[in-house]
Design a protein around this motif. Structure first.
Motif, PDB file in Angstrom:
ATOM      1  N   GLY A   1       0.329  -9.392   0.641  1.00 52.41           N
ATOM      2  CA  GLY A   1      -0.469  -9.439   1.859  1.00 52.41           C
ATOM      3  C   GLY A   1      -1.807 -10.123   1.666  1.00 52.41           C
ATOM      4  O   GLY A   1      -2.768  -9.858   2.371  1.00 52.41           O
ATOM      5  N   GLY A   2      -1.867 -11.003   0.687  1.00 52.92           N
ATOM      6  CA  GLY A   2      -3.090 -11.758   0.438  1.00 52.92           C
ATOM      7  C   GLY A   2      -4.104 -11.067  -0.448  1.00 52.92           C
ATOM      8  O   GLY A   2      -5.196 -11.590  -0.669  1.00 52.92           O
ATOM      9  N   LEU A   3      -3.761  -9.881  -0.986  1.00 50.60           N
ATOM     10  CA  LEU A   3      -4.703  -9.138  -1.820  1.00 50.60           C
ATOM     11  C   LEU A   3      -4.134  -8.876  -3.210  1.00 50.60           C
ATOM     12  O   LEU A   3      -2.940  -8.616  -3.364  1.00 50.60           O
ATOM     13  CB  LEU A   3      -5.045  -7.785  -1.173  1.00 50.60           C
ATOM     14  CG  LEU A   3      -5.675  -7.810   0.223  1.00 50.60           C
ATOM     15  CD1 LEU A   3      -5.928  -6.397   0.707  1.00 50.60           C
ATOM     16  CD2 LEU A   3      -6.941  -8.626   0.241  1.00 50.60           C
ATOM     17  N   SER A   4      -5.014  -8.896  -4.191  1.00 52.52           N
ATOM     18  CA  SER A   4      -4.643  -8.548  -5.563  1.00 52.52           C
ATOM     19  C   SER A   4      -4.572  -7.026  -5.687  1.00 52.52           C
ATOM     20  O   SER A   4      -4.984  -6.290  -4.783  1.00 52.52           O
ATOM     21  CB  SER A   4      -5.694  -9.087  -6.536  1.00 52.52           C
ATOM     22  OG  SER A   4      -6.920  -8.389  -6.344  1.00 52.52           O
ATOM     23  N   ASP A   5      -4.087  -6.545  -6.811  1.00 50.51           N
ATOM     24  CA  ASP A   5      -4.031  -5.102  -7.051  1.00 50.51           C
ATOM     25  C   ASP A   5      -5.423  -4.482  -6.930  1.00 50.51           C
ATOM     26  O   ASP A   5      -5.599  -3.450  -6.279  1.00 50.51           O
ATOM     27  CB  ASP A   5      -3.435  -4.809  -8.424  1.00 50.51           C
ATOM     28  CG  ASP A   5      -3.424  -3.324  -8.733  1.00 50.51           C
ATOM     29  OD1 ASP A   5      -2.979  -2.539  -7.872  1.00 50.51           O
ATOM     30  OD2 ASP A   5      -3.880  -2.939  -9.824  1.00 50.51           O
TER      31      ASP A   5
ATOM     32  N   ARG B   1      -6.390  -4.315  -3.328  1.00 54.00           N
ATOM     33  CA  ARG B   1      -5.631  -3.281  -2.614  1.00 54.00           C
ATOM     34  C   ARG B   1      -6.151  -1.887  -2.946  1.00 54.00           C
ATOM     35  O   ARG B   1      -6.267  -1.033  -2.059  1.00 54.00           O
ATOM     36  CB  ARG B   1      -4.128  -3.379  -2.934  1.00 54.00           C
ATOM     37  CG  ARG B   1      -3.468  -4.603  -2.328  1.00 54.00           C
ATOM     38  CD  ARG B   1      -1.967  -4.570  -2.451  1.00 54.00           C
ATOM     39  NE  ARG B   1      -1.457  -4.411  -3.797  1.00 54.00           N
ATOM     40  CZ  ARG B   1      -1.237  -5.403  -4.652  1.00 54.00           C
ATOM     41  NH1 ARG B   1      -1.502  -6.655  -4.320  1.00 54.00           N
ATOM     42  NH2 ARG B   1      -0.752  -5.158  -5.859  1.00 54.00           N
ATOM     43  N   ARG B   2      -6.491  -1.644  -4.203  1.00 53.73           N
ATOM     44  CA  ARG B   2      -7.054  -0.336  -4.583  1.00 53.73           C
ATOM     45  C   ARG B   2      -8.375  -0.093  -3.870  1.00 53.73           C
ATOM     46  O   ARG B   2      -8.630   1.009  -3.376  1.00 53.73           O
ATOM     47  CB  ARG B   2      -7.242  -0.230  -6.091  1.00 53.73           C
ATOM     48  CG  ARG B   2      -5.916   0.046  -6.818  1.00 53.73           C
ATOM     49  CD  ARG B   2      -6.114   0.241  -8.289  1.00 53.73           C
ATOM     50  NE  ARG B   2      -6.218  -1.092  -8.897  1.00 53.73           N
ATOM     51  CZ  ARG B   2      -7.018  -1.412  -9.897  1.00 53.73           C
ATOM     52  NH1 ARG B   2      -7.779  -0.516 -10.463  1.00 53.73           N
ATOM     53  NH2 ARG B   2      -7.028  -2.638 -10.375  1.00 53.73           N
ATOM     54  N   ARG B   3      -9.201  -1.110  -3.791  1.00 55.43           N
ATOM     55  CA  ARG B   3     -10.492  -1.002  -3.085  1.00 55.43           C
ATOM     56  C   ARG B   3     -10.253  -0.703  -1.603  1.00 55.43           C
ATOM     57  O   ARG B   3     -10.919   0.173  -1.028  1.00 55.43           O
ATOM     58  CB  ARG B   3     -11.277  -2.296  -3.247  1.00 55.43           C
ATOM     59  CG  ARG B   3     -12.728  -2.184  -2.816  1.00 55.43           C
ATOM     60  CD  ARG B   3     -13.529  -3.449  -3.100  1.00 55.43           C
ATOM     61  NE  ARG B   3     -13.275  -3.992  -4.425  1.00 55.43           N
ATOM     62  CZ  ARG B   3     -13.063  -5.290  -4.689  1.00 55.43           C
ATOM     63  NH1 ARG B   3     -13.085  -6.185  -3.718  1.00 55.43           N
ATOM     64  NH2 ARG B   3     -12.835  -5.708  -5.901  1.00 55.43           N
ATOM     65  N   LEU B   4      -9.291  -1.388  -0.999  1.00 60.04           N
ATOM     66  CA  LEU B   4      -8.971  -1.161   0.407  1.00 60.04           C
ATOM     67  C   LEU B   4      -8.477   0.270   0.627  1.00 60.04           C
ATOM     68  O   LEU B   4      -8.871   0.939   1.581  1.00 60.04           O
ATOM     69  CB  LEU B   4      -7.916  -2.161   0.879  1.00 60.04           C
ATOM     70  CG  LEU B   4      -7.418  -2.015   2.310  1.00 60.04           C
ATOM     71  CD1 LEU B   4      -8.570  -2.198   3.309  1.00 60.04           C
ATOM     72  CD2 LEU B   4      -6.299  -3.018   2.585  1.00 60.04           C
ATOM     73  N   LYS B   5      -7.628   0.758  -0.276  1.00 61.12           N
ATOM     74  CA  LYS B   5      -7.120   2.132  -0.148  1.00 61.12           C
ATOM     75  C   LYS B   5      -8.251   3.153  -0.183  1.00 61.12           C
ATOM     76  O   LYS B   5      -8.245   4.130   0.551  1.00 61.12           O
ATOM     77  CB  LYS B   5      -6.103   2.438  -1.259  1.00 61.12           C
ATOM     78  CG  LYS B   5      -4.715   1.992  -0.952  1.00 61.12           C
ATOM     79  CD  LYS B   5      -3.770   2.375  -2.049  1.00 61.12           C
ATOM     80  CE  LYS B   5      -2.856   3.469  -1.559  1.00 61.12           C
ATOM     81  NZ  LYS B   5      -1.729   3.704  -2.464  1.00 61.12           N
ATOM     82  N   LYS B   6      -9.230   2.907  -1.041  1.00 67.68           N
ATOM     83  CA  LYS B   6     -10.388   3.820  -1.106  1.00 67.68           C
ATOM     84  C   LYS B   6     -11.175   3.781   0.195  1.00 67.68           C
ATOM     85  O   LYS B   6     -11.660   4.806   0.665  1.00 67.68           O
ATOM     86  CB  LYS B   6     -11.300   3.441  -2.276  1.00 67.68           C
ATOM     87  CG  LYS B   6     -10.777   3.859  -3.604  1.00 67.68           C
ATOM     88  CD  LYS B   6     -11.734   3.501  -4.717  1.00 67.68           C
ATOM     89  CE  LYS B   6     -11.155   3.834  -6.071  1.00 67.68           C
ATOM     90  NZ  LYS B   6     -12.046   3.466  -7.162  1.00 67.68           N
TER      91      LYS B   6
ATOM     92  N   LEU C   1       0.834  -1.206   0.000  1.00 66.30           N
ATOM     93  CA  LEU C   1       0.000   0.000   0.000  1.00 66.30           C
ATOM     94  C   LEU C   1       0.868   1.256   0.000  1.00 66.30           C
ATOM     95  O   LEU C   1       0.587   2.211  -0.731  1.00 66.30           O
ATOM     96  CB  LEU C   1      -0.942  -0.002   1.206  1.00 66.30           C
ATOM     97  CG  LEU C   1      -2.010  -1.089   1.198  1.00 66.30           C
ATOM     98  CD1 LEU C   1      -2.757  -1.119   2.532  1.00 66.30           C
ATOM     99  CD2 LEU C   1      -2.971  -0.924   0.035  1.00 66.30           C
ATOM    100  N   GLU C   2       1.921   1.267   0.791  1.00 69.90           N
ATOM    101  CA  GLU C   2       2.809   2.428   0.867  1.00 69.90           C
ATOM    102  C   GLU C   2       3.577   2.659  -0.421  1.00 69.90           C
ATOM    103  O   GLU C   2       3.864   3.792  -0.785  1.00 69.90           O
ATOM    104  CB  GLU C   2       3.797   2.269   2.021  1.00 69.90           C
ATOM    105  CG  GLU C   2       3.180   2.452   3.382  1.00 69.90           C
ATOM    106  CD  GLU C   2       4.166   2.222   4.512  1.00 69.90           C
ATOM    107  OE1 GLU C   2       5.375   2.021   4.249  1.00 69.90           O
ATOM    108  OE2 GLU C   2       3.718   2.228   5.667  1.00 69.90           O
TER     109      GLU C   2
END
Length: 105
Positions: free
Chosen positions: A90-94, A97-102, A80-81
């Motif tokens: 960390g177990g997540l696809s791109d 990860r984008r969804r999590l960042k939002k 993420l950083e």
């Protein structure tokens, strides 16, 4: 460890080889910590291709390995950083990860 005025971190006192103080910048210190978690990562002990599948390829095996990994949180935080755009981190696809960042941003 002592922080110096210029941001240098004095570590370990004196070098046993030269007798000189061992200095490490904050960037070097963070790099060493980063390397430490990466060395513990389960993906470092498996086939890296599983973590970077072809478009449309399965991520199931990589995610299964991530779920058992002791440094999964550090890995996700790193991705993420550093805005990693490819692979499973960390177990997540791109996309995940984008969804999590939002959600957290």
């Amino acid at each position: 460890m002592d922080n110096m005025a210029d941001g240098t971190v004095l570590r370990g006192g004196m070098s046993s080889i030269t007798g000189a103080a061992v200095e490490m910048s904050l960037d070097e210190l963070f790099g060493a910590v980063e390397q430490e978690w990466q060395d513990q990562a389960l993906c470092a002990q498996t086939d890296p291709e599983a973590f970077f599948p072809e478009k449309g390829g399965s991520t199931r095996e990589a995610k299964r390995i991530c779920m058992a990994c002791a440094v999964r949180d550090e890995c996700l935080e790193y991705a993420l950083e550093h805005d990693e755009r490819f692979g499973i981190w960390g177990g997540l696809s791109d996309r995940e990860r984008r969804r999590l960042k939002k959600q957290i941003g």
